[in-house]
Write an enzyme that holds these catalytic residues in place. Structure first.
Site, PDB file in Angstrom:
ATOM      1  N   LYS A 198      16.988 -58.973  12.752  1.00  0.00           N
ATOM      2  CA  LYS A 198      16.686 -57.708  12.499  1.00  0.00           C
ATOM      3  C   LYS A 198      16.904 -57.081  11.133  1.00  0.00           C
ATOM      4  O   LYS A 198      17.912 -57.040  11.016  1.00  0.00           O
ATOM      5  CB  LYS A 198      17.079 -56.985  13.630  1.00  0.00           C
ATOM      6  CG  LYS A 198      16.305 -57.037  14.917  1.00  0.00           C
ATOM      7  CD  LYS A 198      16.793 -56.080  16.195  1.00  0.00           C
ATOM      8  CE  LYS A 198      15.842 -56.129  17.458  1.00  0.00           C
ATOM      9  NZ  LYS A 198      16.689 -55.337  18.360  1.00  0.00           N
ATOM     10  N   GLY A 355      28.766 -65.607  13.197  1.00  0.00           N
ATOM     11  CA  GLY A 355      28.500 -66.697  14.177  1.00  0.00           C
ATOM     12  C   GLY A 355      27.610 -67.660  14.112  1.00  0.00           C
ATOM     13  O   GLY A 355      27.714 -68.850  14.207  1.00  0.00           O
TER      14      GLY A 355
END
Ligand code: 3PG
Ligand code: MG
Length: 398
Positions: A198, A355
């Site tokens: 996003k 991550g």
């Protein structure tokens, strides 16, 4: 970046060193599934022990709302001990109070204790001065090695740093050195590669980074919003249509600031995000109405590779496709391999974090080939947004 004290400048012999670590590692069925943060912390503990310190390790784990045995740090005792050559690690079943005092008091120089999860006490997240003072009674000096938690203004990170002589640990120092080499005083041209789902979660990052780098490659579903903003067909792709004007504004700002933007030129599409679905690779103006863009295509990978060849420094955050679902991992893996190859050849200084990015590098088998892979997720992102990190600020001001 203002100067901060390092371990070498701190006298720790015989002293109790309160070491803020980030032992917030993934654990499944009581077993650590990724020990990277523990392994990267070990040299700091070993350096302190070699100087005859008594090391009191403290960390948060998970996001407990008060004491919660399922989020205890006790299962970390053994992995931590293993990481420091099998030296015993004493455990205190509380992070402050009589139990913590008893364990710390029994420590001899060259010994290590681990305190229970700091977040069991509500004073931690509240940055409560009272809680910080309670922690401070357990040490003579403070060392912060938790760069990955530096974006949290919590008591063990912020308030505590002002109560004792404070220094950065080796991991904190390595993280700050790497980040400085990538954005503060980099070798140019500097390239950023930003992916992920996003635009909305990376708006601040994009706005900051276009003022810092010479070229920015955008991938992942967030690129769809830019493509849509340019009037291109994105079919049923993930896309934040309401951010089209913002995306156009970022493109204009980038141009004004001399930052070249690379958007995908082709795409791997499918009608569903599932392993083994039928895929179609198409030019970026030919995305079918009923399909989704799920990865960048070979022309886009080649364009990113060419841009990397022309760059001296790379900052990378976010995969360029839905890489958890093969075959949509191909673009990300190919770029990871290219980054690794150029870094090995000493043509590129590469810094990556977050991550998903770290997982993608591991999947490509190139983690050790990059110049630096950060242990941080949120803190790495906030740093890429140009924000002051409370944990770093506390060290430089103390
Ligand atoms: C992390 O894993 O990102 C850090 O340990 C911070 O954890 P938090 O997001 O729960 O504050
Ligand atoms: Mg986090």
């Amino acid at each position: 970046m203002p100067r901060f004290r390092t371990l070498d400048e701190l006298d720790v012999a015989q002293k109790r060193v309160l070491l803020r670590a980030d032992l917030n590692v993934p654990v499944k069925d009581g077993k650590v599934t990724d020990a990277t943060r523990i392994e990267r912390l070990a040299p700091t503990i070993e350096a302190l022990l070699a100087k005859g310190a008594r090391v009191v390790v403290m960390s948060h784990f998970g996001r407990p709302k008060g004491p919660d045995p399922s989020q205890s740090l006790r299962p970390l005792v053994e992995p931590l001990s293993r990481a420091i050559g099998g030296r015993p690690v004493h455990f205190a079943a509380d992070c402050v109070g009589p139990e913590a005092e008893r364990v710390v008091k029994a420590l001899r120089p060259g010994e290590v204790a681990l305190l229970e999860n700091l977040r069991f006490d509500k004073g931690e997240e509240a940055n409560d001065p009272e809680f910080a003072r309670a922690l401070a009674t357990l040490g003579d000096v403070y060392v912060d090695d938790a760069f990955s938690a530096a974006h949290r203004a919590h008591a063990s990170i912020a308030a505590l740093a002002h109560l004792l002589p404070a220094a950065a640990g080796k991991l904190m120092q390595a993280e700050l050195d790497a980040l400085g080499a990538a954005l503060e005083h980099p070798q140019r041209p500097v390239m950023a590669l930003v992916g992920g789902a996003k635009v909305s979660t990376k708006l601040d990052l994009l706005k900051f980074i276009i003022g810092k780098v010479d070229r920015l490659a955008i991938g992942g579903a967030m690129a769809n919003t830019f493509l849509f903003a340019q009037g291109r067909p994105v079919g049923r792709s993930l896309c934040e249509a309401d951010l089209a004007a913002t995306a156009r504004d970022i493109l204009t700002q980038a141009e004004r600031r001399g930052c070249a933007i690379l958007l995908p030129q082709d795409a791997v599409t499918a009608e569903a995000l599932a392993p083994g679905v039928v895929t179609r690779t198409v030019g970026i103006n030919a995305v079918p109405m009923n399909a989704m863009i799920l990865d960048v295509g070979p022309a886009s990978v080649a364009a990113v590779a060419a841009a990397l060849e022309e760059s001296r420094t790379l900052v990378w955050n976010g995969p360029v496709g839905a890489f958890e679902t093969p075959p949509f991992d191909r673009g990300t893996l190919a770029i990871a391999k290219k980054v690794a190859e150029l870094t090995r050849a000493k043509k590129l200084l590469s810094v990556a974090g977050g991550g998903d990015t770290v997982a993608a590098l591991a999947a490509a088998g190139v983690t050790d080939d990059l110049t630096y892979v950060s242990t941080a997720g949120g803190a790495f992102l906030e740093w890429l947004e140009g924000r002051e990190l409370p944990g770093v600020a506390a060290l430089t001001a103390s």
